[in-house]
Motif scaffolding. Structure first.
Motif, PDB file in Angstrom:
ATOM      1  N   GLN A   1      36.320  42.845  28.118  1.00 25.05           N
ATOM      2  CA  GLN A   1      35.119  42.190  29.343  1.00 25.05           C
ATOM      3  C   GLN A   1      35.830  42.145  30.609  1.00 25.05           C
ATOM      4  O   GLN A   1      35.777  42.628  31.831  1.00 25.05           O
ATOM      5  CB  GLN A   1      34.472  41.301  29.170  1.00 25.05           C
ATOM      6  N   ARG A   2      37.029  41.362  31.184  1.00 23.59           N
ATOM      7  CA  ARG A   2      37.874  41.032  31.855  1.00 23.59           C
ATOM      8  C   ARG A   2      38.091  42.725  32.838  1.00 23.59           C
ATOM      9  O   ARG A   2      38.170  42.198  33.652  1.00 23.59           O
ATOM     10  CB  ARG A   2      39.037  39.931  32.357  1.00 23.59           C
TER      11      ARG A   2
ATOM     12  N   LEU B   1      26.284  44.156  33.023  1.00 26.82           N
ATOM     13  CA  LEU B   1      26.491  44.660  33.499  1.00 26.82           C
ATOM     14  C   LEU B   1      27.690  45.784  33.601  1.00 26.82           C
ATOM     15  O   LEU B   1      28.793  45.826  32.937  1.00 26.82           O
ATOM     16  CB  LEU B   1      28.269  43.193  34.070  1.00 26.82           C
TER      17      LEU B   1
ATOM     18  N   ARG C   1      37.628  38.758  41.352  1.00 26.45           N
ATOM     19  CA  ARG C   1      37.813  40.188  41.204  1.00 26.45           C
ATOM     20  C   ARG C   1      39.162  40.166  43.277  1.00 26.45           C
ATOM     21  O   ARG C   1      40.008  40.779  42.970  1.00 26.45           O
ATOM     22  CB  ARG C   1      37.256  41.592  42.162  1.00 26.45           C
TER      23      ARG C   1
ATOM     24  N   LEU D   1      29.310  34.946  32.992  1.00 24.83           N
ATOM     25  CA  LEU D   1      30.773  36.055  33.246  1.00 24.83           C
ATOM     26  C   LEU D   1      31.553  34.852  33.506  1.00 24.83           C
ATOM     27  O   LEU D   1      33.107  35.437  32.667  1.00 24.83           O
ATOM     28  CB  LEU D   1      30.556  35.800  35.642  1.00 24.83           C
TER      29      LEU D   1
ATOM     30  N   TRP E   1      33.198  35.818  30.260  1.00 27.49           N
ATOM     31  CA  TRP E   1      33.489  37.504  30.281  1.00 27.49           C
ATOM     32  C   TRP E   1      34.970  37.325  30.575  1.00 27.49           C
ATOM     33  O   TRP E   1      35.328  37.753  29.715  1.00 27.49           O
ATOM     34  CB  TRP E   1      32.519  38.052  30.795  1.00 27.49           C
TER      35      TRP E   1
ATOM     36  N   MET F   1      28.897  48.066  41.384  1.00 20.64           N
ATOM     37  CA  MET F   1      28.502  47.313  39.753  1.00 20.64           C
ATOM     38  C   MET F   1      27.094  47.171  39.985  1.00 20.64           C
ATOM     39  O   MET F   1      25.765  47.555  40.753  1.00 20.64           O
ATOM     40  CB  MET F   1      28.950  46.049  40.463  1.00 20.64           C
TER      41      MET F   1
ATOM     42  N   ILE G   1      35.571  43.973  34.793  1.00 18.43           N
ATOM     43  CA  ILE G   1      34.618  43.502  35.629  1.00 18.43           C
ATOM     44  C   ILE G   1      35.634  43.214  36.708  1.00 18.43           C
ATOM     45  O   ILE G   1      35.711  43.621  38.448  1.00 18.43           O
ATOM     46  CB  ILE G   1      34.821  41.576  35.711  1.00 18.43           C
TER      47      ILE G   1
ATOM     48  N   VAL H   1      31.519  37.882  40.775  1.00 21.21           N
ATOM     49  CA  VAL H   1      31.780  38.746  40.577  1.00 21.21           C
ATOM     50  C   VAL H   1      33.729  39.013  41.641  1.00 21.21           C
ATOM     51  O   VAL H   1      34.622  39.049  41.875  1.00 21.21           O
ATOM     52  CB  VAL H   1      32.032  39.936  40.118  1.00 21.21           C
TER      53      VAL H   1
ATOM     54  N   THR I   1      29.946  48.626  35.804  1.00 21.36           N
ATOM     55  CA  THR I   1      30.881  48.903  37.130  1.00 21.36           C
ATOM     56  C   THR I   1      31.017  50.710  36.895  1.00 21.36           C
ATOM     57  O   THR I   1      30.970  51.225  36.166  1.00 21.36           O
ATOM     58  CB  THR I   1      32.204  48.216  37.474  1.00 21.36           C
TER      59      THR I   1
END
Length: 185
Positions: A137-138, A165, A58, A128, A131, A149, A141, A54, A167
């Protein structure tokens, strides 16, 4: 020769009775290539691997890295087990709780930025990747305001995995209690 045929014929009949491998289909209708087995003791390793992946995603988008939060992890694990019991991947608990409510109940006092869930036979990294291919979903994340997280999973006896998941933004006060039905994908 006749005796040989009599001895060999039953072998052919037995071979015809051998079990046939059936093809397991995932929730997407595609054949499952293999089932990975995860145990409770794998949770920390799986969580760390997901956090690293992740944070790589990012970083490639200019967002700050996330840190694992034990309260969000608890909320994510709880929801993964609950989705399995409900036999459907969605954002609300069997008791009607929303992601912010579950986070609050688990002790998280920051604001939940979002949640993404999945039911699959795929690994956490394959999940992931899936996603990241979906806009909502993105956004959860790579949300720029997320700093924490939580990640959890539950595996059914047939190998199906339920992933959650979450955040969060610890600098913003949680908006709970109270039912919140929007913003979670």
């Amino acid at each position: 020769m006749r005796l040989l045929k009599l001895l060999v014929a039953p072998l052919f009949l037995l071979a015809a009775c051998a079990p046939v491998d059936t093809v397991r289909l995932g929730p997407d209708g595609q054949p499952v290539q293999g089932v990975q087995r995860l145990a409770d003791e794998d949770a920390d390793r799986v969580r760390e691997r997901m956090l690293d992946a992740v944070n790589s995603m990012r970083q490639s988008r200019g967002a700050a890295p996330l840190s694992l939060d034990s309260d969000l992890n608890r909320a994510a694990m709880r929801h993964s087990r609950d989705m399995s019991r409900q036999s459907r991947p969605w954002h609300f608990g069997s008791d009607g709780t929303s992601p912010p409510e579950r986070a609050w109940e688990a002790g998280y006092r920051g604001q939940v930025v979002g949640e993404t869930v999945s039911e699959t036979f795929e690994t956490e990294l394959q999940t992931l990747n899936a996603w990241m291919g979906e806009r909502h979903q993105r956004e959860v994340i790579v949300a720029p305001n997320a700093r924490d997280m939580g990640f959890g999973f539950h595996q059914d006896s047939d190998g199906r995995l339920w992933w959650t998941l979450m955040t969060g933004d610890p600098s913003r006060e949680a908006r709970v209690p109270g039912r919140q039905r929007a913003g979670f994908f």
